[in-house]
Design an enzyme around this catalytic site. Structure first.
Site, PDB file in Angstrom:
ATOM      1  N   ALA A  66       0.971  -1.116   0.296  1.00 30.37           N
ATOM      2  CA  ALA A  66       0.052  -0.235  -0.119  1.00 30.37           C
ATOM      3  C   ALA A  66       0.811   1.177  -0.170  1.00 30.37           C
ATOM      4  O   ALA A  66       1.984   0.974   0.382  1.00 30.37           O
ATOM      5  CB  ALA A  66      -0.848   0.072   1.260  1.00 30.37           C
ATOM      6  N   GLY A 109       0.751  -4.941   1.105  1.00 32.82           N
ATOM      7  CA  GLY A 109      -0.598  -5.079   0.305  1.00 32.82           C
ATOM      8  C   GLY A 109      -0.440  -5.660  -1.108  1.00 32.82           C
ATOM      9  O   GLY A 109      -1.322  -6.256  -1.568  1.00 32.82           O
ATOM     10  N   GLU A 112      -0.673  -9.286  -0.372  1.00 34.39           N
ATOM     11  CA  GLU A 112      -2.098  -9.712  -0.288  1.00 34.39           C
ATOM     12  C   GLU A 112      -3.013  -9.549  -1.364  1.00 34.39           C
ATOM     13  O   GLU A 112      -3.727 -10.373  -1.503  1.00 34.39           O
ATOM     14  CB  GLU A 112      -2.570  -8.623   0.970  1.00 34.39           C
ATOM     15  CG  GLU A 112      -1.872  -8.768   2.226  1.00 34.39           C
ATOM     16  CD  GLU A 112      -1.914  -7.640   3.261  1.00 34.39           C
ATOM     17  OE1 GLU A 112      -1.966  -6.566   2.863  1.00 34.39           O
ATOM     18  OE2 GLU A 112      -2.313  -7.822   4.328  1.00 34.39           O
ATOM     19  N   GLU A 132       5.367  -5.151   7.127  1.00 37.55           N
ATOM     20  CA  GLU A 132       4.630  -3.994   7.698  1.00 37.55           C
ATOM     21  C   GLU A 132       5.288  -3.781   8.959  1.00 37.55           C
ATOM     22  O   GLU A 132       5.372  -2.620   9.523  1.00 37.55           O
ATOM     23  CB  GLU A 132       3.259  -4.361   7.653  1.00 37.55           C
ATOM     24  CG  GLU A 132       2.385  -4.319   6.606  1.00 37.55           C
ATOM     25  CD  GLU A 132       2.485  -5.244   5.655  1.00 37.55           C
ATOM     26  OE1 GLU A 132       3.266  -6.289   5.892  1.00 37.55           O
ATOM     27  OE2 GLU A 132       1.480  -5.552   4.661  1.00 37.55           O
TER      28      GLU A 132
HETATM   29  N1  DAK Z   1       4.784   3.301  -0.869  1.00 41.69           N
HETATM   30  C1  DAK Z   1       4.845   4.612  -1.459  1.00 41.69           C
HETATM   31  N2  DAK Z   1       5.978   4.727  -2.102  1.00 41.69           N
HETATM   32  C2  DAK Z   1       6.986   3.279  -2.274  1.00 41.69           C
HETATM   33  C3  DAK Z   1       6.491   2.354  -1.719  1.00 41.69           C
HETATM   34  C4  DAK Z   1       5.397   2.214  -1.015  1.00 41.69           C
HETATM   35  N3  DAK Z   1       4.871   0.972  -0.334  1.00 41.69           N
HETATM   36  N4  DAK Z   1       7.778   1.372  -2.089  1.00 41.69           N
HETATM   37  C5  DAK Z   1       8.474   1.924  -2.796  1.00 41.69           C
HETATM   38  N5  DAK Z   1       8.112   3.458  -2.939  1.00 41.69           N
HETATM   39  C6  DAK Z   1       8.515   4.421  -3.785  1.00 41.69           C
HETATM   40  C7  DAK Z   1       9.961   4.950  -3.152  1.00 41.69           C
HETATM   41  O1  DAK Z   1       9.568   5.859  -1.778  1.00 41.69           O
HETATM   42  C8  DAK Z   1      10.738   5.588  -4.136  1.00 41.69           C
HETATM   43  O2  DAK Z   1       9.974   6.674  -4.333  1.00 41.69           O
HETATM   44  P1  DAK Z   1      10.952   8.045  -4.583  1.00 41.69           P
HETATM   45  O3  DAK Z   1      11.764   8.400  -3.192  1.00 41.69           O
HETATM   46  O4  DAK Z   1      11.981   7.720  -5.664  1.00 41.69           O
HETATM   47  O5  DAK Z   1      10.051   9.332  -4.674  1.00 41.69           O
HETATM   48  C9  DAK Z   1      10.117   4.617  -5.264  1.00 41.69           C
HETATM   49  O6  DAK Z   1       9.070   3.834  -4.921  1.00 41.69           O
HETATM   50  C10 DAK Z   1      11.356   3.570  -5.457  1.00 41.69           C
HETATM   51  O7  DAK Z   1      11.562   2.897  -4.466  1.00 41.69           O
HETATM   52  P2  DAK Z   1      13.253   2.728  -3.603  1.00 41.69           P
HETATM   53  O8  DAK Z   1      13.996   3.695  -3.860  1.00 41.69           O
HETATM   54  O9  DAK Z   1      12.782   2.314  -2.322  1.00 41.69           O
HETATM   55  O10 DAK Z   1      13.639   1.124  -4.312  1.00 41.69           O
HETATM   56  P3  DAK Z   1      14.502   0.227  -3.882  1.00 41.69           P
HETATM   57  O11 DAK Z   1      14.840  -0.645  -5.104  1.00 41.69           O
HETATM   58  O12 DAK Z   1      15.695   0.882  -3.247  1.00 41.69           O
HETATM   59  O13 DAK Z   1      13.802  -0.590  -2.957  1.00 41.69           O
HETATM   60  C11 DAK Z   1      11.914  -1.731  -1.944  1.00 41.69           C
HETATM   61  C12 DAK Z   1      12.652  -1.237  -3.028  1.00 41.69           C
HETATM   62  C13 DAK Z   1      10.580  -2.244  -2.448  1.00 41.69           C
HETATM   63  C14 DAK Z   1      12.574  -2.636  -1.159  1.00 41.69           C
HETATM   64  C15 DAK Z   1      11.573  -0.446  -0.987  1.00 41.69           C
HETATM   65  O14 DAK Z   1      10.884   0.293  -2.039  1.00 41.69           O
HETATM   66  C16 DAK Z   1      10.644  -0.603   0.020  1.00 41.69           C
HETATM   67  O15 DAK Z   1      10.978  -1.284   1.196  1.00 41.69           O
HETATM   68  N6  DAK Z   1       9.247  -0.359  -0.021  1.00 41.69           N
HETATM   69  C17 DAK Z   1       8.375  -0.482   1.170  1.00 41.69           C
HETATM   70  C18 DAK Z   1       7.680  -1.715   1.176  1.00 41.69           C
HETATM   71  C19 DAK Z   1       6.810  -1.823   2.487  1.00 41.69           C
HETATM   72  O16 DAK Z   1       7.190  -1.483   3.450  1.00 41.69           O
HETATM   73  N7  DAK Z   1       5.465  -2.271   2.047  1.00 41.69           N
HETATM   74  C20 DAK Z   1       4.621  -2.403   2.913  1.00 41.69           C
HETATM   75  C21 DAK Z   1       3.736  -1.292   2.838  1.00 41.69           C
HETATM   76  S1  DAK Z   1       2.271  -1.103   4.196  1.00 41.69           S
HETATM   77  C22 DAK Z   1      -5.439  -2.871   4.241  1.00 41.69           C
HETATM   78  C23 DAK Z   1      -5.018  -2.870   3.086  1.00 41.69           C
HETATM   79  C24 DAK Z   1      -3.575  -3.032   2.778  1.00 41.69           C
HETATM   80  C25 DAK Z   1      -2.736  -2.840   3.448  1.00 41.69           C
HETATM   81  C26 DAK Z   1      -2.953  -2.351   4.940  1.00 41.69           C
HETATM   82  C27 DAK Z   1      -4.372  -2.663   5.223  1.00 41.69           C
HETATM   83  N8  DAK Z   1      -6.622  -2.812   4.681  1.00 41.69           N
HETATM   84  C28 DAK Z   1      -7.683  -3.317   3.489  1.00 41.69           C
HETATM   85  C29 DAK Z   1      -7.134  -2.459   5.956  1.00 41.69           C
HETATM   86  C30 DAK Z   1      -1.014  -2.736   3.463  1.00 41.69           C
HETATM   87  C31 DAK Z   1      -0.173  -2.138   3.772  1.00 41.69           C
HETATM   88  C32 DAK Z   1       0.927  -2.023   3.197  1.00 41.69           C
HETATM   89  O17 DAK Z   1       1.377  -2.626   2.178  1.00 41.69           O
END
Ligand code: DAK
Length: 258
Positions: A66, A109, A112, A132
């Site tokens: 997400a 997400g 998921e 997360e």
């Molecule tokens: N959200 C927003 N931006 C993101 C992102 C994300 N999840 N993942 C990556 N980006 C963006 C980065 O901020 C970056 O943007 P700029 O800085 O260039 O503007 C760009 O994408 C490239 O990312 P990186 O520079 O970080 O790229 P790397 O290759 O170095 O790293 C990575 C890739 C995937 C390992 C890293 O980006 C990362 O760790 N991303 C976050 C992964 C994460 O934590 N995902 C979980 C998010 S929480 C629900 C439904 C769904 C959910 C919850 C509730 N309900 C129905 C109740 C879901 C929650 C989640 O998914």
């Protein structure tokens, strides 16, 4: 076909394909993208020329979760009221099968979303995870439930509590993924699977999806009861008569979805 900003939509024979398309954010799922995704899936679900759907992303990322930037400052009430939440339930209500074609990051997400599909075909570069915990939250759309039912408690605990990521090969071994293919071939492999399903008897395909899905949600007795009802219901379809006649007459069945 409708115009979208965050997804690309196309139809290949009887397969409706939705490609997540926010490359600058690794296909992070924001409300706008989820709105468009659900709109496109619902349209395919109601279109008789489509027998199966496919959701995919890019080679680098199916979806990195997400959109953290959109969620960062949200209050509890905003999270409760955001339609983003309800889209996940609506996704589960799609009647036709959905194949996820996954390459690269498939996190949070994104994982998921892939698990909410009915089958997953992965490229060798796919990485599955529920990171997360690094954000001070837990999964909210099936990452503790669907994941655990598929890979088991031991691996799910590590993924949810300690950000363990699964390679495509591990995910296949654990039953999360149907097939793994080289990155140049995973889209074709997913499409081949979807095309195979899309050519089958449409009402029976929907009934099969409903029955198998139910196996994860109910007792064995209730599941067997539903299976029996769906099985007998299919004897009211023209396709059942056609399928059995075609077998006896040694010819290919001509499905009408009736
Ligand atoms: N959200 C927003 N931006 C993101 C992102 C994300 N999840 N993942 C990556 N980006 C963006 C980065 O901020 C970056 O943007 P700029 O800085 O260039 O503007 C760009 O994408 C490239 O990312 P990186 O520079 O970080 O790229 P790397 O290759 O170095 O790293 C990575 C890739 C995937 C390992 C890293 O980006 C990362 O760790 N991303 C976050 C992964 C994460 O934590 N995902 C979980 C998010 S929480 C629900 C439904 C769904 C959910 C919850 C509730 N309900 C129905 C109740 C879901 C929650 C989640 O998914």
């Amino acid at each position: 076909m409708a115009e979208y900003e965050n997804i690309l939509v196309r139809q290949e024979d009887r397969v409706g394909v939705v490609q997540l398309n926010r490359p600058q954010a690794l296909n992070a799922l924001n409300s706008a993208l989820m709105t468009e995704l659900m709109h496109a899936l619902r349209a395919f679900d109601g279109d008789d020329s489509v027998g199966c759907m496919m959701i995919t992303g890019s080679e680098k990322a199916f979806a990195a979760g997400a959109d953290i930037k959109q969620m960062a400052q949200a209050s509890v009430v905003q999270m409760m009221n955001d339609p983003f939440i309800y889209y996940w339930d609506q996704l589960a209500a799609i009647a036709k099968p959905i194949v996820a074609a996954v390459s690269g990051w498939c996190l949070g997400g994104g994982c998921e979303l892939a698990m909410a599909c009915d089958m997953i075909v992965a490229s060798e570069t796919a990485k599955f995870g529920q990171p997360e915990i690094n954000l001070g939250i837990i999964p909210g759309a099936g990452g503790t439930q669907r994941l655990t039912r598929t890979v088991g408690k031991a691996v799910a605990m590590e993924m949810v509590l300690n950000d363990r990521k699964l390679s495509a090969a591990e995910a296949q071994q654990l039953g999360l993924v149907n097939r793994v293919a080289p990155v140049e071939q995973y889209m074709d492999a997913a499409l081949e699977l979807a095309q195979g399903i899309a050519q089958r008897a449409p009402v029976a395909v929907r009934a099969g999806k409903e029955a198998v899905t139910k196996a994860y949600e109910t007792t064995l007795a209730e599941g067997l009861h539903l299976e029996r009802r769906l099985f007998t219901m299919l004897f009211a379809t023209a396709d059942q008569k056609e399928g059995m006649a075609a077998f006896i007459e040694k010819r290919k069945a001509n499905w009408r979805g009736q």
